[in-house]
Design an enzyme around this catalytic site. Structure first.
Site, mmCIF file in Angstrom:
data_model
loop_
_atom_site.group_PDB
_atom_site.id
_atom_site.type_symbol
_atom_site.label_atom_id
_atom_site.label_comp_id
_atom_site.label_asym_id
_atom_site.label_seq_id
_atom_site.Cartn_x
_atom_site.Cartn_y
_atom_site.Cartn_z
ATOM 1 N N LYS A 248 4.523 4.387 -9.490
ATOM 2 C CA LYS A 248 3.330 4.194 -9.024
ATOM 3 C C LYS A 248 2.241 4.289 -10.081
ATOM 4 O O LYS A 248 1.492 3.181 -9.967
ATOM 5 C CB LYS A 248 3.692 5.291 -8.177
ATOM 6 C CG LYS A 248 4.370 5.602 -7.372
ATOM 7 C CD LYS A 248 4.151 7.315 -6.633
ATOM 8 C CE LYS A 248 5.287 7.562 -5.406
ATOM 9 N NZ LYS A 248 5.219 8.839 -4.964
ATOM 10 N N GLY B 286 6.999 11.135 3.829
ATOM 11 C CA GLY B 286 6.977 12.028 4.709
ATOM 12 C C GLY B 286 7.149 10.421 6.168
ATOM 13 O O GLY B 286 6.134 9.278 5.966
ATOM 14 N N GLU C 260 0.861 -1.782 -0.234
ATOM 15 C CA GLU C 260 0.017 -0.260 0.325
ATOM 16 C C GLU C 260 0.396 1.128 -0.154
ATOM 17 O O GLU C 260 0.892 2.568 -0.682
ATOM 18 C CB GLU C 260 -1.206 -0.163 0.901
ATOM 19 C CG GLU C 260 -2.021 1.317 1.349
ATOM 20 C CD GLU C 260 -2.679 1.294 0.003
ATOM 21 O OE1 GLU C 260 -2.582 1.979 -0.422
ATOM 22 O OE2 GLU C 260 -4.171 0.685 0.031
#
Lengths: 435, 435
Positions: A205, A302, A129
């Site tokens: 992606k 992040g 994920e």
């Protein structure tokens, strides 16, 4: 229920975030899952850096192979990144019958077919994920929530570095180079930003999302990729005047016998929700035959947001382990025997609206020459904007087109570039706009 | 693998959508799930209406109880709605050991504790993704993707009817009444719109979300609910001037020993993504300690989007059935023994920014009287706007406050309403703005 035992490979930014969540929210996770997630080993070559976590004696080790070979460990979380040692460790973990969680989009996009085949053969789960969109549950959404939908299209802002840079140029009018420096100073771009700003990270992606959505084999090499390093404040300013914003988009569309899959800067209407995704944030829109459009939005990178997704995956596998099952959902969304090789349509065959900017010497007949070439190639213009010369330099001629075929646009650009009145390379930005 | 057998109760709008997906995307679903979802029975009293589906002989019946008593049926999909017969059928299905999928937020918000207890006792699953936010996977996201997060707050636009009406007033300046009529004409509002426009439907959804996010028992009765029927074009216009938009929000915040849970119109900054969710669309933002903010956006109602979520739930259960498991994830996100009664903070104790609009006769000293009362109660003003009188009528005095306690605001309004210079009831709209 006994605890599920976890081995974490790599304790850099995201790895540290994962360890933090597993420690700090341990009781919370237990109250939701009904068992604990026990971090048996963390492996990283750097054993010196203070990560702000008190690992118990013997947890932190330097040898990642010791972790994947530990018979007690149920789930291996690979947070090393890169395509060499990470691949070796993942394949070893699979071979040892361990389930794997990873965020390694580069590796999955390039070697995913091999890795998923190995996992299917061993009956272990690969969860990823965090590889797309950081914290956003886009993979779970496509694979589970939209299982009843024929997915028709996806549009994503999937790279925080690029979105930060484009937002900075839009807000302040500084150059790409200056905006990149600011991004580097603020920790939003790497020292070597190539993978991000040239669009490759977004392409990794998109490769993964296209495979999940359409039941196709992972196919990175056929995706058209163009980055943002040529985007100028002038083009962003023109875009504004026409009611558009410029974003680096991952675009994918499904037709019966092919898919479109491309990464490039594009103009999108200012009223579009994706236009309002600014700074380092990510968003992705998915269009399905039943669901219509849905959009997910959040931090695409992040420490903690990415770690949140990694922990979500780890819990998913832990729940399966507790019930003695695996392969509840196929890794790539479709049953292995239904995954097809679907060709990616070459960029030359794509139809699009275009924004052109030509820098030409201010001489009579320039416009007629350019528009003549475009007309001969069947490219019809929606509007033309030429400002009177303010200085002695070249003048920008801006054109917006109706739908045109990319191959013809390229031919036209070849011819126009050769005109002796052209003072700079012509600029082309695709427009994603439903008419 | 043999097919999973499904019984559908209620073939109205969403029920028809579910049947359509199960028929039309049958092969797609099989290629993803690895087994078929076989619609054995559809029960509806109305056997005449043409639903555009060719049900096979014997599939369509009128008796819903025959479906829940059919020993062959594995999963019951309840699409009847309401809180009487639907409840009876769901409890009967659970008692018969069947898994249940429902979109019935009113029933879950009011009788969920009883239904979930019965299901836990029988070891069957209750899935209800479609009960909140239509197609948006908000329940799956909270329950699965954010499992490692302490969820701190949620803000949602969860009722398409209200959002349609408020968007219409904002765009065209028509009255609430006219906008409601338009909504009814366009099929975005029911003949009796009370449940939607008075905020109750949103409260049902917030009850469910709060329970899932914080591990608290469902508690509808303590949620403060205020609808949109008093919102005027004038207040929307003032909001615009101050950089806000008015939305009906579901707001929920978690603190150690209580939660805030309230539904009311609120002003939010125009730059906020939720401000740009227009028409009948829904969106919800979730704040977690690791994930930061994530937002989901999509169609909150409608035949096919809602059916998409119902089919997602049905497949989730089917995957469990294929592996012989159930209760993989607790219905309310937390293990039953960890679900607590967490008190909902009374609205009087909430601190907020406020927008006030007073209609006063244009006489000397009015402003001083109003501001005196506010000052005495510790309500400090950020700005005051009074326009000169244009006609002989009353003038609007608009005030924005700093953070104030609702109890004090209410006391002040009591006193101000009694001033003989007031010509209309004062207006209060809460402002959701981080300072």
């Amino acid at each position: 229920m006994k605890d599920v035992k976890i081995g974490l490979l790599g304790c850099g930014t995201v790895g540290t975030g994962v360890a933090k969540i597993l420690y700090e929210n341990k009781d919370l996770i237990r109250s939701r899952v009904g068992a604990g997630l026990f971090l048996k080993h963390v492996a990283d070559l750097d054993m010196e850096t203070d990560r702000g976590i008190r690992f118990e004696e013997g947890v932190f080790i330097s040898d990642a192979f010791q972790v994947v070979d530990d018979p007690e460990i149920d789930i291996v979380i690979e947070m090393i990144g890169g395509e060499t040692i990470a691949k070796e460790l993942i394949l070893k973990a699979i071979d040892n019958g361990k389930h794997v969680v990873t965020a390694n989009k580069a590796l999955l996009a390039s070697s995913g077919n091999e890795i998923f085949r190995a996992a299917a053969k061993k009956g272990v789960d690969i969860a990823f994920e965090a590889s797309v969109g950081g914290c956003m549950p886009i993979i779970k959404t496509i694979r589970e929530s939209l299982v009843g939908n024929r997915i028709k299209a996806m549009t994503g802002i999937l790279n925080g570095t690029c979105n930060y840079i484009l937002s900075k140029i839009t807000d302040t009018g500084i150059s790409f180079k200056k905006a990149l420096e600011k991004a580097q100073d603020s920790g939003f771009a790497e020292a070597d930003p190539t993978l991000d700003v040239e669009g490759f990270d977004t392409a990794h992606k998109l490769t993964i999302l296209s495979s999940l959505a359409y039941g196709m084999e992972l196919n990175l090499k056929d995706i058209y990729v163009e980055g943002i390093s040529n985007i100028t404040p002038m083009d962003i300013e023109f875009a504004k005047q026409f009611g558009y914003r410029i974003k680096l988009l991952a675009i994918s569309k499904y037709s019966e016998n092919f898919v479109e899959a491309r990464v490039h800067p594009a103009m999108i209407p200012a009223g579009n929700l994706l236009s309002n995704v600014n700074g380092s944030l990510n968003a992705v829109s998915v269009t399905g035959d039943a669901v219509g459009d849905i959009i997910l939005y959040g931090h695409g990178a992040g420490m903690m947001p990415t770690a949140s997704a990694v922990v979500g995956d780890t819990v998913d596998i832990a729940r399966n382990l507790m019930l003695g099952i695996s392969n509840r959902i196929p890794s790539l969304s479709y049953q292995v025997e239904h995954i097809r090789t679907i060709p990616v349509k070459p960029i030359e065959e794509i139809d699009n609206h275009y924004y052109f900017r030509f820098s030409a010497l201010d001489r009579p007949g320039v416009l007629s020459k350019i528009s003549g070439i475009l007309g001969d190639l069947g490219i019809s213009l929606k509007s033309v904007h030429q400002k009177g010369r303010e200085s002695r330099g070249p003048v920008p001629i801006v054109m917006l087109t109706h739908i045109a075929k990319e191959a013809n646009v390229r031919k036209a650009f070849d011819q126009i570039s050769k005109l002796d009145v052209m003072s700079d390379a012509p600029v082309l930005i695709r427009i994603e706009d439903e008419e």
